[in-house]
Design a protein around this motif. Sequence first.
Motif, PDB file in Angstrom:
ATOM      1  N   LYS A  73      13.417   5.488  17.372  1.00  0.00           N
ATOM      2  CA  LYS A  73      12.859   5.085  16.070  1.00  0.00           C
ATOM      3  C   LYS A  73      12.431   3.625  16.124  1.00  0.00           C
ATOM      4  O   LYS A  73      13.090   2.805  16.774  1.00  0.00           O
ATOM      5  CB  LYS A  73      13.913   5.210  14.959  1.00  0.00           C
TER       6      LYS A  73
ATOM      7  N   TYR B 178      11.275   1.044  13.014  1.00  0.00           N
ATOM      8  CA  TYR B 178      10.905   0.734  11.633  1.00  0.00           C
ATOM      9  C   TYR B 178      10.555  -0.758  11.570  1.00  0.00           C
ATOM     10  O   TYR B 178      11.303  -1.591  12.082  1.00  0.00           O
ATOM     11  CB  TYR B 178      12.071   0.995  10.666  1.00  0.00           C
TER      12      TYR B 178
ATOM     13  N   LYS C 272       7.700   3.190   8.811  1.00  0.00           N
ATOM     14  CA  LYS C 272       8.391   4.018   9.819  1.00  0.00           C
ATOM     15  C   LYS C 272       7.372   4.422  10.881  1.00  0.00           C
ATOM     16  O   LYS C 272       6.847   5.525  10.865  1.00  0.00           O
ATOM     17  CB  LYS C 272       9.019   5.222   9.145  1.00  0.00           C
ATOM     18  N   ALA C 273       7.103   3.504  11.797  1.00  0.00           N
ATOM     19  CA  ALA C 273       6.037   3.720  12.786  1.00  0.00           C
ATOM     20  C   ALA C 273       6.400   4.839  13.757  1.00  0.00           C
ATOM     21  O   ALA C 273       5.565   5.668  14.108  1.00  0.00           O
ATOM     22  CB  ALA C 273       5.771   2.426  13.547  1.00  0.00           C
ATOM     23  N   VAL C 274       7.641   4.831  14.225  1.00  0.00           N
ATOM     24  CA  VAL C 274       8.140   5.915  15.083  1.00  0.00           C
ATOM     25  C   VAL C 274       9.439   6.366  14.444  1.00  0.00           C
ATOM     26  O   VAL C 274      10.330   5.571  14.179  1.00  0.00           O
ATOM     27  CB  VAL C 274       8.374   5.401  16.536  1.00  0.00           C
ATOM     28  N   ASP C 275       9.543   7.680  14.191  1.00  0.00           N
ATOM     29  CA  ASP C 275      10.619   8.125  13.297  1.00  0.00           C
ATOM     30  C   ASP C 275      11.483   9.221  13.922  1.00  0.00           C
ATOM     31  O   ASP C 275      11.653  10.293  13.347  1.00  0.00           O
ATOM     32  CB  ASP C 275       9.989   8.615  11.977  1.00  0.00           C
TER      33      ASP C 275
ATOM     34  N   GLY D 198       1.803   6.271  15.452  1.00  0.00           N
ATOM     35  CA  GLY D 198       2.972   5.749  16.169  1.00  0.00           C
ATOM     36  C   GLY D 198       2.843   5.807  17.680  1.00  0.00           C
ATOM     37  O   GLY D 198       3.764   5.433  18.397  1.00  0.00           O
TER      38      GLY D 198
ATOM     39  N   THR E  73       2.896   2.213  19.220  1.00  0.00           N
ATOM     40  CA  THR E  73       4.254   1.649  19.075  1.00  0.00           C
ATOM     41  C   THR E  73       5.183   2.275  20.113  1.00  0.00           C
ATOM     42  O   THR E  73       5.997   1.575  20.730  1.00  0.00           O
ATOM     43  CB  THR E  73       4.783   1.907  17.647  1.00  0.00           C
ATOM     44  N   THR E  74       5.035   3.583  20.358  1.00  0.00           N
ATOM     45  CA  THR E  74       5.867   4.242  21.376  1.00  0.00           C
ATOM     46  C   THR E  74       5.629   3.608  22.744  1.00  0.00           C
ATOM     47  O   THR E  74       6.582   3.314  23.476  1.00  0.00           O
ATOM     48  CB  THR E  74       5.538   5.760  21.429  1.00  0.00           C
TER      49      THR E  74
ATOM     50  N   GLY F 137       4.556   9.260  12.954  1.00  0.00           N
ATOM     51  CA  GLY F 137       5.799   8.858  13.607  1.00  0.00           C
ATOM     52  C   GLY F 137       6.594   9.969  14.254  1.00  0.00           C
ATOM     53  O   GLY F 137       7.664   9.711  14.799  1.00  0.00           O
TER      54      GLY F 137
ATOM     55  N   ALA G 107       2.862   5.209   6.107  1.00  0.00           N
ATOM     56  CA  ALA G 107       4.112   5.377   6.866  1.00  0.00           C
ATOM     57  C   ALA G 107       5.278   4.692   6.151  1.00  0.00           C
ATOM     58  O   ALA G 107       6.381   4.637   6.661  1.00  0.00           O
ATOM     59  CB  ALA G 107       3.939   4.814   8.270  1.00  0.00           C
TER      60      ALA G 107
END
Length: 353
Positions: free
Chosen positions: A13, A15, A35-38, A59, A62-63, A259, A309
């Motif tokens: 995750k 945030y 919550k870019a990657v959730d 996301g 971001t990952t 995300g 997001a």
Amino acid sequence: MGNEVILRVMGLKKYFPLRRTLKEILMFKKGRSVKAVDGIDFDIHRGEVFCLVGESGCGKTTTGRLVTRLIPPTSGRMLFKPSPQTLKHLPKEILVDGEYVELSSKLPKNISRLLRREIQIIFQDPFGSLNPRMKVYDILKEPLIIHGIGSTEDERRKLIFKALEEVKLTPPEEFTGRFPHMLSGGQRQRVAIARALLLGPSLIVADEPVSMLDVSIRAEILQLMIDLKEKRGLTYIFITHDLAVASYICNRIAVMYLGKIVEVAPTDEIINKTLHPYTKALLAAVPEPDPSNRFKIREVPIKGEVPSAVVIPPGCRFHPRCPYAMDVCRREEPPSIEYSPHHKVSCWLYARR
Ligand code: SF4
């Protein structure tokens, strides 16, 4: 591509907290987050090209930044299996299952540096990622100096020339004295690839590496990346918004939405046995110059824009745009369903209830 897992991502995750508004402060409310990657899970096998696909804001970038440790995660784990050369320099007590290292910001500096050599990133914008005041030679020399590779200038020069030849910038002496603005977009991206290769990585995160290039040279750069992968035994995480590009280069595709990974499968299955309504919509958006094109799915209308997001819709986060949304979709988040051994989808349409 074998079965050896080089990277294991579990419950990841990220945030990004937003500044609290005056109203939130006065009402003693907690601040909100993007919550870019959730909470995503995936494994990557040595030698494969694993694609993260989705619209902007899903996301995927971001990952990539989390995997390369450019930013720290909010929670979750990433276990990386270094090459045997690196593994023998790592103290046993930091290893998980004897061969994995937990990628975190708390690693000692010397170990962190070793792992940086193993995991490299190629950015979308080759102009922005190269220092405009440095000549190609110095751009390529910089990582060698930082990581202490090559003990003499002559050794470093040989490594730089070899890397330029590998990315087909030949003869190398024609390019070493140029500044980035004296190169075409494709040549700049080749320099960026050469810079990543110089450190001898085993995993490369390629973040939209061809999206800013002319269509005419995209295929050349993709082919170069495929050739280098075969020659050097590389593994790629390939990030793109373009399913056509993904289907050209990737062995497996993970489709991300707000995300989450909503579908993951080998490329052929994603294209020919598409399950998730969002993947179908992405495929429908791929231009079809030839009516007998293999992207046969058409007319899957999705409504509206990607939601924010910050305020994620309840239940299935795709439900406000999904033409098949049911009551359960508005209430409950769909689980990840193993539709076939290598094909997972998060959608209530495939749940055996
Ligand atoms: Fe559509 Fe429901 Fe599947 Fe979500 S779970 S994609 S809303 S059918």
